[in-house]
Design an enzyme around this catalytic site. Structure first.
Site, PDB file in Angstrom:
ATOM      1  N   HIS A 130       0.682   5.844  -1.089  1.00 18.82           N
ATOM      2  CA  HIS A 130       0.136   7.112  -1.293  1.00 18.82           C
ATOM      3  C   HIS A 130       0.835   7.787  -2.468  1.00 18.82           C
ATOM      4  CE1 HIS A 130      -0.811   7.512   3.265  1.00 18.82           C
ATOM      5  NE2 HIS A 130      -1.225   6.147   2.602  1.00 18.82           N
TER       6      HIS A 130
ATOM      7  N   TYR B 260       0.582  -2.409 -22.052  1.00 21.46           N
ATOM      8  CA  TYR B 260       1.245  -2.781 -20.539  1.00 21.46           C
ATOM      9  C   TYR B 260       0.409  -2.493 -19.256  1.00 21.46           C
ATOM     10  CZ  TYR B 260       5.346  -4.980 -22.489  1.00 21.46           C
ATOM     11  OH  TYR B 260       6.022  -5.813 -23.347  1.00 21.46           O
TER      12      TYR B 260
ATOM     13  N   HIS C 293       0.936  -1.151   0.022  1.00 21.57           N
ATOM     14  CA  HIS C 293      -0.004   0.059  -0.081  1.00 21.57           C
ATOM     15  C   HIS C 293       0.800   1.226  -0.015  1.00 21.57           C
ATOM     16  CE1 HIS C 293      -2.947   2.987   0.809  1.00 21.57           C
ATOM     17  NE2 HIS C 293      -2.330   3.334   2.099  1.00 21.57           N
TER      18      HIS C 293
END
Length: 229
Positions: free
Chosen positions: A98, A130, A96
């Protein structure tokens, strides 16, 4: 990977993300699913300065066994692991971040929707081959506060919904917060994130916005490369 290799790889990937600006300050987290539990980066840790021995070690139920206090996002990560396993392609690593261009795309889309994103909203159109091949569809999950259980529910539901349609998800975008990407190991999850952020950068920079690939072009990518779009 064994646990020692997983610890080293989490630190390597975290440092790479930080040094190239994919994360800043103490934003972002990385986890790896082990045979008997999980490793996850500590809460409020800088991904650029992780120490292998300080990563949080959790058991199979998500209870901490050792290391610094684990990130609260383990709830979401565990739901991703469970949902992808139920879909037949169990992930082994979740990242994860930002990432700036992805968050910018999310802010733009969420503002345009007045915070009421549709259940089937996607963050980006298929503008490059892609992106279609290496990332695939990226559901745009409506805003929830960081760590909210409802966000984990929404992500798990999106994985199941796409699996029912014969599609394999490898990423979602949490509105106004950042992407979660997953794969078989940290290096592959990192490559997926890189392709996703590059697509967002192109989308943000280009005016007028590029025309998406046609359905015929996408069908060819499915046939030739096994794309999951």
């Amino acid at each position: 990977m064994d646990e020692a290799e997983a610890r080293a790889e989490i630190c390597r990937v975290g440092r790479s993300l930080f040094e190239r600006g994919y994360v800043h300050a103490t934003a972002g987290n990385i986890s790896v699913r082990l045979a008997d539990g999980y490793l996850i980066t500590p809460t409020d840790a800088c991904l650029g300065t992780l120490a292998p021995e300080r990563l949080a070690r959790l058991d199979a139920q998500g209870q901490q066994l050792a290391g610094d206090k684990g990130s609260k996002t383990i709830v979401l990560h565990r739901r991703i692991y469970a949902a992808t396993e139920a879909a037949g392609h169990g992930a082994r690593c979740v990242i994860h971040t930002h990432s700036s261009h992805l968050v910018a795309c999310s802010l733009e889309a969420d503002s345009a929707a007045a915070g009421a994103l549709a259940e089937d909203a996607e963050l980006l159109p298929p503008i490059t081959p892609y992106f279609v091949m290496k990332v695939g569809r990226v559901p745009h999950i409506p805003y929830h506060r960081p760590g909210a259980p409802a966000a984990a529910d929404a992500v798990a539901a999106a994985i199941a919904r796409h699996a029912a349609a014969g599609r394999r998800l490898q990423a979602v975008m949490l509105a106004r917060l950042g992407p979660n990407v997953w794969h078989d190991h940290p290096a592959a999850a990192l490559a997926t994130l890189e392709e996703l952020e590059e697509t967002a950068r192109l989308w943000q920079r280009l005016r007028p916005r590029p025309t998406p690939l046609s359905e015929a072009q996408i069908a060819e990518l499915r046939e030739v490369f096994g794309a999951h779009w």
